[in-house]
Design an enzyme around this catalytic site. Sequence first.
Site, mmCIF file in Angstrom:
data_model
loop_
_atom_site.group_PDB
_atom_site.id
_atom_site.type_symbol
_atom_site.label_atom_id
_atom_site.label_comp_id
_atom_site.label_asym_id
_atom_site.label_seq_id
_atom_site.Cartn_x
_atom_site.Cartn_y
_atom_site.Cartn_z
ATOM 1 N N LEU A 42 -8.627 13.193 -1.448
ATOM 2 C CA LEU A 42 -7.890 11.910 -1.796
ATOM 3 C C LEU A 42 -9.088 10.716 -1.284
ATOM 4 C CD1 LEU A 42 -5.485 13.116 2.150
ATOM 5 C CD2 LEU A 42 -4.736 11.745 0.008
ATOM 6 N N ASP A 43 -8.637 9.934 -1.557
ATOM 7 C CA ASP A 43 -9.366 8.332 -2.046
ATOM 8 C C ASP A 43 -9.732 7.991 -0.574
ATOM 9 O OD1 ASP A 43 -9.013 8.317 -4.975
ATOM 10 O OD2 ASP A 43 -6.936 7.444 -4.103
ATOM 11 N N ARG A 44 -10.581 7.591 -0.083
ATOM 12 C CA ARG A 44 -11.027 6.704 1.544
ATOM 13 C C ARG A 44 -10.411 6.691 1.871
ATOM 14 N NH1 ARG A 44 -12.089 2.379 2.559
ATOM 15 N NH2 ARG A 44 -12.219 1.263 0.381
ATOM 16 N N SER A 75 -6.869 6.324 1.520
ATOM 17 C CA SER A 75 -5.147 7.350 1.838
ATOM 18 C C SER A 75 -5.821 8.069 2.660
ATOM 19 C CB SER A 75 -5.259 8.144 -0.101
ATOM 20 O OG SER A 75 -4.972 6.953 -0.730
#
Length: 176
Positions: free
Chosen positions: A39-41, A43
């Site tokens: 998961l992106d930072r 998100s």
Amino acid sequence: MLIAFNKPMNVLSQFTDEGKWPGLKRWIDVAGVYAAGRLDRDSEGLLILTDDGRMQARLTDPARRTPKTYLAQVEGRPQPSALEALRGGVTLKDGATRPAEVAAVDAPDWLWPRDPPVRMRKTVPDAWLRLTITEGRNRQVRRMCAHVGLPVLRLVRWQVGDWTLDGLAPGTWQAI
């Protein structure tokens, strides 16, 4: 072992810290587990961790088409044509995406406040979408939504396969 973790905003999907961004070790003190996907930072939401290499590969293999469901707060009001484009798959710089399941939904009343809060503009409406994709390209949901004119303000992964965030507060985990 399988772990479901509700990843907060501004946390990396790796155990080591990087610069000012904290890694998972601040929340998960279990040896030998690794994230099955990322998961992106910026998100939030469900991150599955496992110590089983086969399970990790099964969850992340694009050929397996493991569904991942997200709630996206977007800038603007989704037009039927934008939703249809997402349902049919859109062409990004790295190629065409698989079709997504997508629907406009009410703002989730169970969702925790984000820290920091979402930047809101008084003159621009926002809306919520529920999207399910079966691939996991870098920043895919954000890029798909931007492609149809709906920039993402907040992105929360609700579900991976059969596992959901149900009952998990931000920064907490449970064995599944």
